[in-house]
Design a protein around this motif. Structure first.
Motif, PDB file in Angstrom:
ATOM      1  N   GLY A  64      -5.289   1.415   0.918  1.00 31.66           N
ATOM      2  CA  GLY A  64      -4.219   2.126   0.225  1.00 31.66           C
ATOM      3  C   GLY A  64      -3.033   2.424   1.121  1.00 31.66           C
ATOM      4  O   GLY A  64      -1.874   2.348   0.683  1.00 31.66           O
ATOM      5  N   SER A  65      -3.285   2.759   2.364  1.00 29.68           N
ATOM      6  CA  SER A  65      -2.174   3.049   3.273  1.00 29.68           C
ATOM      7  C   SER A  65      -1.402   1.779   3.613  1.00 29.68           C
ATOM      8  O   SER A  65      -0.178   1.808   3.720  1.00 29.68           O
ATOM      9  N   TRP A  69       0.319   2.744  -1.458  1.00 30.51           N
ATOM     10  CA  TRP A  69       0.088   3.289  -2.781  1.00 30.51           C
ATOM     11  C   TRP A  69       0.541   4.735  -2.854  1.00 30.51           C
ATOM     12  O   TRP A  69       0.472   5.460  -1.865  1.00 30.51           O
ATOM     13  N   GLN A  74      -4.176   6.344  -4.865  1.00 27.68           N
ATOM     14  CA  GLN A  74      -5.100   6.397  -3.725  1.00 27.68           C
ATOM     15  C   GLN A  74      -6.320   7.257  -4.059  1.00 27.68           C
ATOM     16  O   GLN A  74      -7.443   6.872  -3.795  1.00 27.68           O
TER      17      GLN A  74
END
Length: 112
Positions: A64-65, A69, A74
């Protein structure tokens, strides 16, 4: 973003999802059906799911990082490992979304 980041997330999503479904079935067998041996099965699968869910959290947060996002998305991906069968649906959606991005970023191979 490297394709390996998506691949390790996908593997852990499936592992976490399968263990959570097994844990749910074990809890049903233990408390609803009162099956002998279900307590030991539930304990072992519960411990395995707990530890591997932590690994899933690390990989999902990393994905996600790197995908940048928003926080809501996330959190939804992180919580998918706690809802039986949700990890499978969320993984499929995330994979379709990010496979296009990883394909666009990969360099073209030149033939000699």
């Amino acid at each position: 973003m490297k394709k390996s980041v998506l691949t390790r997330y996908r593997v852990m999503a499936y592992v976490t999802g399968v263990l959570l479904v097994l844990l749910t079935l074990g809890v049903i067998a233990k408390y609803v059906l009162d099956i002998n041996g279900a307590a030991g099965f539930t304990r072992v699968v519960g411990i395995a799911h707990g530890w591997l869910y932590v690994v899933y959290l690390v990989f999902a947060f990393d994905l996600g990082s790197k995908a940048k996002w928003p926080v809501g998305k996330q959190l939804w991906v992180l919580l998918a490992g706690t809802i039986p069968t949700a990890a499978f649906f969320v993984e499929r959606k995330v994979s379709h979304e990010l496979e296009a991005k990883t394909a666009d970023e990969s360099p073209a191979v030149a033939k000699a």
